[in-house]
Scaffold this active site. Sequence first.
Site, mmCIF file in Angstrom:
data_model
loop_
_atom_site.group_PDB
_atom_site.id
_atom_site.type_symbol
_atom_site.label_atom_id
_atom_site.label_comp_id
_atom_site.label_asym_id
_atom_site.label_seq_id
_atom_site.Cartn_x
_atom_site.Cartn_y
_atom_site.Cartn_z
ATOM 1 N N ASP A 11 -0.394 -0.008 -12.857
ATOM 2 C CA ASP A 11 -1.771 -0.440 -12.924
ATOM 3 C C ASP A 11 -2.663 0.165 -14.379
ATOM 4 O O ASP A 11 -3.685 0.918 -14.312
ATOM 5 C CB ASP A 11 -2.669 0.217 -12.033
ATOM 6 C CG ASP A 11 -2.304 -0.271 -10.400
ATOM 7 O OD1 ASP A 11 -1.472 -1.149 -10.749
ATOM 8 O OD2 ASP A 11 -2.670 0.227 -9.501
ATOM 9 N N HIS A 53 -7.967 -7.253 -6.890
ATOM 10 C CA HIS A 53 -8.626 -7.231 -5.603
ATOM 11 C C HIS A 53 -9.537 -8.352 -5.652
ATOM 12 O O HIS A 53 -10.144 -8.778 -6.686
ATOM 13 C CB HIS A 53 -9.619 -6.355 -5.450
ATOM 14 C CG HIS A 53 -8.524 -4.695 -5.432
ATOM 15 N ND1 HIS A 53 -7.627 -4.713 -4.453
ATOM 16 C CD2 HIS A 53 -8.734 -3.619 -5.890
ATOM 17 C CE1 HIS A 53 -7.116 -3.483 -4.566
ATOM 18 N NE2 HIS A 53 -8.057 -2.952 -5.442
ATOM 19 N N HIS A 57 -13.270 -6.652 -1.353
ATOM 20 C CA HIS A 57 -12.041 -6.197 -0.619
ATOM 21 C C HIS A 57 -12.285 -4.933 0.199
ATOM 22 O O HIS A 57 -13.483 -4.185 -0.008
ATOM 23 C CB HIS A 57 -11.278 -5.504 -1.849
ATOM 24 C CG HIS A 57 -9.829 -5.207 -1.449
ATOM 25 N ND1 HIS A 57 -9.640 -3.862 -1.319
ATOM 26 C CD2 HIS A 57 -8.771 -6.058 -1.346
ATOM 27 C CE1 HIS A 57 -8.375 -3.719 -0.924
ATOM 28 N NE2 HIS A 57 -7.787 -5.233 -0.791
ATOM 29 N N LYS A 111 -0.970 -6.583 -6.904
ATOM 30 C CA LYS A 111 -1.224 -5.908 -5.593
ATOM 31 C C LYS A 111 -2.554 -5.816 -5.027
ATOM 32 O O LYS A 111 -3.408 -5.731 -6.152
ATOM 33 C CB LYS A 111 -0.549 -4.909 -5.548
ATOM 34 C CG LYS A 111 -0.676 -3.652 -6.457
ATOM 35 C CD LYS A 111 0.241 -2.502 -6.537
ATOM 36 C CE LYS A 111 -0.376 -1.251 -7.377
ATOM 37 N NZ LYS A 111 -1.548 -0.751 -7.072
ATOM 38 N N CYS A 160 -1.631 5.979 -6.763
ATOM 39 C CA CYS A 160 -0.797 4.700 -7.086
ATOM 40 C C CYS A 160 0.716 4.825 -7.502
ATOM 41 O O CYS A 160 1.705 4.555 -7.065
ATOM 42 C CB CYS A 160 -1.343 3.489 -7.665
ATOM 43 S SG CYS A 160 -2.867 2.820 -6.907
#
Length: 211
Positions: A11, A53, A57, A111, A160
């Site tokens: 990310d 997203h 979300h 993701k 994450c």
Amino acid sequence: MQKLAALILVDVQPDFMPGGALACHEGDAIVPGIDRLLRRRVFEHTVATQDWHPRGHISFASTHPGSKPFQSIPLHGHPQTLWPDHCVQDTPGAALHPAIDWSPADLILRKGSNPDVDSYSAFRENHGPGDTRPSTGLAGWLRERGVNEVYVAGLARDVCVLWTVQDALALGFKAHVLWDLTRPVTPDSDATTRVTLKAEGAAVVETIEQL
């Protein structure tokens, strides 16, 4: 000489940089080092994850009337932090960081695209207890290529990145954290994160020069 181990970059996106929608502490400090590491082509396989997203979300505080960012709610068997809206699909903040040459990456794994489930880890969704959490398919992709060892960098160190390393270990991979190429949401979490990683068997590498 290339390592058969895979590099997982988690990310590294503008929304997690200072001034972004969900800024990590000094998140931009890792960008030059990650770019240099990719240009060295140390790893035979490189995976980049991308938080991706849809609007509305489930993890967004704005989706839950009366809630504020960084509150926690129970969701799918896990505490779910409610975040500011971030990494919304097809927005500039959701792009892979433009100051990095991503061409060495042979897999881009998006993701968090299910509107009802968050995805911290590169390996499994945040849905259900322990080993029953649904797979993203990354573990199988790595094993098909003979990879049993991963090096992880990116954002955020305490969310994450941590979940990705924990899942890598649980799935039987040897895991290393490139500590200098990660940053947390808040540095207050660093001591706990480091203790957790070492207790679970991850190697914490202080500098990429150790590669």
